[in-house]
Structures are given as structure tokens and as C-alpha cells.
Design an enzyme around this catalytic site. Structure first.
Site, PDB file in Angstrom:
ATOM      1  N   HIS A  19       0.839  -1.204   0.000  1.00 46.13           N
ATOM      2  CA  HIS A  19       0.000   0.000   0.000  1.00 46.13           C
ATOM      3  C   HIS A  19       0.863   1.238   0.000  1.00 46.13           C
ATOM      4  CE1 HIS A  19      -2.690   3.093   1.845  1.00 46.13           C
ATOM      5  NE2 HIS A  19      -3.466   2.629   0.896  1.00 46.13           N
ATOM      6  N   HIS A  41      -4.153   7.201  -5.308  1.00 44.23           N
ATOM      7  CA  HIS A  41      -5.197   8.010  -4.672  1.00 44.23           C
ATOM      8  C   HIS A  41      -5.466   9.247  -5.524  1.00 44.23           C
ATOM      9  CE1 HIS A  41      -3.434   5.624  -1.442  1.00 44.23           C
ATOM     10  NE2 HIS A  41      -4.668   5.565  -0.986  1.00 44.23           N
ATOM     11  N   HIS A  50      -7.836  -0.377  -4.917  1.00 44.96           N
ATOM     12  CA  HIS A  50      -8.073  -0.905  -3.569  1.00 44.96           C
ATOM     13  C   HIS A  50      -8.924  -2.172  -3.594  1.00 44.96           C
ATOM     14  CE1 HIS A  50      -6.410   3.012  -2.449  1.00 44.96           C
ATOM     15  NE2 HIS A  50      -6.134   2.477  -1.274  1.00 44.96           N
ATOM     16  N   HIS A 179     -13.895   8.354   3.131  1.00 45.50           N
ATOM     17  CA  HIS A 179     -12.802   7.409   3.405  1.00 45.50           C
ATOM     18  C   HIS A 179     -11.637   8.063   4.157  1.00 45.50           C
ATOM     19  CE1 HIS A 179      -8.766   6.881   1.588  1.00 45.50           C
ATOM     20  NE2 HIS A 179      -8.877   5.641   2.027  1.00 45.50           N
ATOM     21  N   HIS A 183      -9.644   7.561   8.002  1.00 41.60           N
ATOM     22  CA  HIS A 183      -8.199   7.438   8.229  1.00 41.60           C
ATOM     23  C   HIS A 183      -7.741   8.438   9.294  1.00 41.60           C
ATOM     24  CE1 HIS A 183      -6.532   4.547   5.381  1.00 41.60           C
ATOM     25  NE2 HIS A 183      -7.485   4.913   4.545  1.00 41.60           N
ATOM     26  N   PHE A 200      -0.845   7.242   4.490  1.00 43.98           N
ATOM     27  CA  PHE A 200      -0.864   6.077   3.610  1.00 43.98           C
ATOM     28  C   PHE A 200       0.372   5.183   3.794  1.00 43.98           C
ATOM     29  CE2 PHE A 200      -3.552   8.869   0.649  1.00 43.98           C
ATOM     30  CZ  PHE A 200      -4.716   8.456   1.253  1.00 43.98           C
ATOM     31  N   HIS A 213     -11.603  -0.439   4.253  1.00 48.04           N
ATOM     32  CA  HIS A 213     -11.664  -0.416   2.790  1.00 48.04           C
ATOM     33  C   HIS A 213     -12.704  -1.377   2.223  1.00 48.04           C
ATOM     34  CE1 HIS A 213      -9.077   2.540   0.948  1.00 48.04           C
ATOM     35  NE2 HIS A 213      -8.471   2.549   2.124  1.00 48.04           N
TER      36      HIS A 213
END
Ligand code: C2O
Length: 438
Positions: A19, A41, A50, A179, A183, A200, A213
Site C-alpha cells: 500500500h 489516490h 483498492h 474514506h 483514516h 498512507f 476499505h
């Protein structure tokens, strides 16, 4: 997975590093001139990449425990009725493999996890719940086009930290509105860079990442199949469909996969049950907190008229910024949406920051609640100090908001942008409202 050595591609460490590599510039784009980092992203690559990542992660777990039918759980944080909006208790048991010590202390259960960065710590549960429902509504229900919801084109040769307004990418509302807020709220603010979930580079070290996810993936499917206006369409552009990535499979072999092969969950053997409370946010009806145009009061208070790039030069947002923006003068063609574009958003990435947009609330601040029809959405950006900045466009459907407030007939509207989460520098190049094809 935790017990495997770091040299094994199936280990949690390598899974997390995969990732990190795709998200922090570990790979360069193939077949282009120059060294241009690949970034999955902030564009249409986000959802398919993803999904592939989860697909292999799930197969690896299943093969390690000898259960090919093993399925990842999704964390239904969109659920504001049955407690899905708390960090699932299963992941909070210390000394179990699903536990991660690096999480934000203030959002442990039974605290509701907010989906909006303006949510203050001491807000009542009912305001937080309504803000969450409105965030779901604005980010999934009214974001009805593939570009608004999934994000826009990222084509070979584009470097996200070095683009102009013309080839800026566009992040989608599922990614940047919902999303990324998760995080941010799960990451531990007492660590550098909100580890683990809040950047990330380390996010996928936390097992909660994969369940987070899985819900993002589920919501992609809900958006496509279960909305009141009927079935919605993914991007069909060949540059999207033919994009390729490599992953390790359950036998630790490297495999090459395509976006076009991941768009149908059934082919992957992935099924989601209909969410028990999806209808609550799908049918959420945000109340208007204002009832007449704020343009006159904004004008007399000195709020400037802002137009399309490049008319304005670079505008610094500071902590908040309000502008008067013209609406298109022609009649709205059918099968179009009225859309606000915040053009050329440039953000320093040394810390987390959120850019929150409102209509008809001049001088909105970080204390302005996001539960009303005046709220357009939030662009959340996780920190990555290795990258000096990110350039992107941000778009919000605005027609539904104007209708709810009663402003359909107005020639211009007040747009306010609020910077929250940190005092990172945010600049924009312009504001534009026009009709976009549905
Ligand atoms: Cu690749 Cu939730 O991030």
C-alpha cells in the site's frame, strides 16, 4: 500473516508496504518520459486499485488459515442506527491479532466516529449523527456521476504534485469526503503523522484498514446499484479500463491485473448483503439552515466576486474564505448536474488538512456544522511530508443544495471554504459553477 517473516510477500509487513509503495511514490509510471511517480489516490484509480488489493489480501488470509471461503469483514461506519459508527469492538481487544495500539484514544467505542472534520469533540451525539448522515448523503447520493463519486482521470505522464489547472486530477467524494475522514479519526494524533491509519505509509499496518476499505468497496457497489435514481455507471474510458497493477497472490507469486477485470464483484466471488440502515442516509433530507440569498449581506460585507481560473491568480484560503460565484445564465439542460468546481486546489502536505465547502453561509468557520443543506462536502488530505504538495480539483454537486435552500432562481451564490484539522496552507485558482453531463 503477522507471524510470517518480513521477507514473505504474504506477511502483514509486506502487505502494508505494498500500500505504501503505490501511495507514496514507491513506483514510477511505466512507459512515460521522465520519473513520474505512480499514485493510486486522488483519481479514478482509487476504487479499482483498492478492490484488487483487498482481493489478494483476502485470498492470502484464506490460504494461510486453509479456508478458501474466508471473507474479510466490512466495517459499516456509514451506519448511524445499529452502532456501525463506532470502531468495531472486535478490533479493540488488546493482545489479539486485530488490535493496533496506534489509534486515536478519543474515538474508542462507544464514541461515534465522525465523518466530517468540522466535528468538534464536545458536540452532541445527535449533531454528529446528523452530520454523518449528511456526509453520506452529499458524498454518495447526490454525487451521481462517476467523476464526482469515483474521481476523475489520471492519465500516463501526469505528476500529481506538478500539474496545471488544466490537467489537474479530480479526487472523488467517496475517497476524499468519507474514506479519508476515517483514516484521520482512527490514526493516533500523538504519533508523528497520525500513525497508523492516518497516513498512507503506515495505514495498512492496522488490520482495521482492510475492514475500512471493504466498506469503501461496499459503498461503491451501493452507489452503482442501489440509488433511488437507478443504476449508475462506472467510468468507461479506455485509459481507465486498461490501467494495470501488480500484486502478490496467495502463493506469493507476482501477478499483473487490469482495472477492467475488477469492476464486477460477482466475478471475484465477492457479495455484500444489503445494509440494514443504508436507507437512512440514502433518504436523509438535510434541512436548510438559511432561507434567503446571502449575496446581499456578503456584498455589503466586502466578500469578493471570484471567477474561473486564470482570472484570479492564486487565492490563499487562510482559515476561511468566502466568495460570490456566478451561476450559469442558460437554462439547465436535462440529464445534467449543476456542479461547483474548486479549481487548482494546492495543499501543503506536511500535516493533515481538510477543506470544507458551504453554500449561502458567508464567513463560515470550523464551528459551522455540516448537517444542513448548505454543506457541500469536505476534501480531506492525509499528510505525506515527502511530497511538497498536492494539486487537484474538487467538485461538488450543488443543484440539490440550492433547491433545498430555495435558491434555484438566483444568478449568483456565496461559496465559503473553511480550512480545518490544521493550519496547513491551502490555495486555489478559481471557482466555477456549471452544468456537467450526468
Ligand atoms: Cu490507499 Cu484508505 O487508502
Amino acid at each position: 500473516m503477522r507471524a510470517l517473516p518480513d521477507t514473505d510477500p504474504r506477511s502483514l509487513t509486506v502487505q502494508a508496504n505494498i500500500h505504501c509503495s503505490f501511495c507514496n511514490g514507491g513506483y514510477l509510471q511505466a512507459g512515460v518520459n521522465g520519473n513520474i511517480p505512480l499514485q493510486v489516490h486522488f483519481s479514478w484509480l482509487f476504487l479499482p486499485w483498492h478492490r484488487w488489493y483487498l482481493y489478494f489480501h483476502e485470498r492470502i488470509l484464506g490460504s494461510l488459515i486453509g479456508d478458501p471461503g474466508f471473507s474479510l469483514l466490512y466495517w459499516n461506519w456509514d451506519d448511524q442506527v445499529y452502532g456501525g459508527n463506532e470502531i468495531p469492538e472486535l478490533f479493540t481487544r488488546v493482545n489479539t491479532s486485530l488490535y493496533d495500539a496506534k489509534r486515536r484514544a478519543e474515538v474508542q467505542p462507544p464514541t461515534i466516529v465522525p465523518l466530517a472534520a468540522t466535528t468538534l469533540p464536545n458536540m452532541s451525539a445527535s449533531i454528529v449523527t446528523n452530520q454523518n448522515l449528511n456526509n453520506m448523503y452529499q458524498s454518495v447520493v447526490t454525487a451521481s456521476t462517476a467523476s464526482l463519486f469515483m474521481g476523475g482521470a489520471l492519465r500516463a505522464g501526469v505528476d500529481l504534485s506538478n500539474v496545471t489547472v488544466l490537467n489537474n486530477t479530480l479526487g472523488g467524494s467517496l475517497e476524499n469526503g468519507l474514506h479519508t475522514a476515517i483514516h484521520y479519526y482512527v490514526g493516533d494524533p500523538t504519533t508523528q503523522l497520525l500513525q497508523n491509519m492516518g497516513n498512507f505509509g503506515t495505514a495498512a499496518r492496522d488490520p482495521l484498514f482492510y475492514s475500512h476499505h471493504s466498506n469503501v468497496d461496499r459503498l461503491w457497489e451501493v452507489w452503482r446499484l442501489n440509488m433511488p435514481d437507478g443504476e449508475r455507471a462506472d467510468h468507461t474510458d479506455p485509459d481507465f479500463l486498461n490501467a494495470e497493477f501488480v500484486f502478490y497472490d496467495e502463493n506469493a507469486n507476482m501477478v499483473r491485473v487490469k482495472v477492467s477485470d475488477v469492476l464486477d464483484n460477482q466475478k471475484l466471488g465477492v457479495y455484500y448483503k444489503k445494509g440494514r440502515s443504508d436507507h437512512v442516509w440514502i433518504n436523509y433530507s438535510p434541512p436548510a439552515s438559511t432561507n434567503e440569498s446571502a449575496v446581499p449581506v456578503a456584498l455589503s460585507g466586502g466578500v469578493p466576486l471570484v471567477g474561473e481560473s486564470p482570472l484570479n491568480g492564486t487565492i490563499s484560503i487562510g482559515t476561511n474564505f468566502s466568495a460570490i460565484v456566478k451561476r450559469p445564465s442558460e437554462e439547465k439542460p436535462s440529464k445534467t448536474l449543476e456542479v461547483l468546481t474548486i479549481q487548482g486546489v494546492q495543499v501543503a502536505r506536511d500535516q493533515f488538512v481538510a477543506l470544507v465547502a458551504f453554500v449561502n453561509i458567508p464567513w463560515a468557520t470550523e464551528n459551522t456544522t455540516t448537517d444542513s443543506a448548505e454543506y457541500l462536502g469536505t476534501f480531506n488530505i492525509v499528510p505525506d511530508p515527502a511530497k511538497s504538495s498536492l494539486n487537484t480539483n474538487v467538485k461538488y454537486e450543488i443543484g440539490d443544495n440550492l433547491k433545498r435552500i430555495g435558491l434555484e432562481k438566483e444568478a449568483e451564490v456565496v461559496i465559503s471554504l473553511v480550512v480545518t484539522g490544521s493550519n496547513a496552507t491551502v490555495t486555489i485558482q478559481g471557482l466555477k459553477i456549471d452544468y456537467e453531463d450526468q
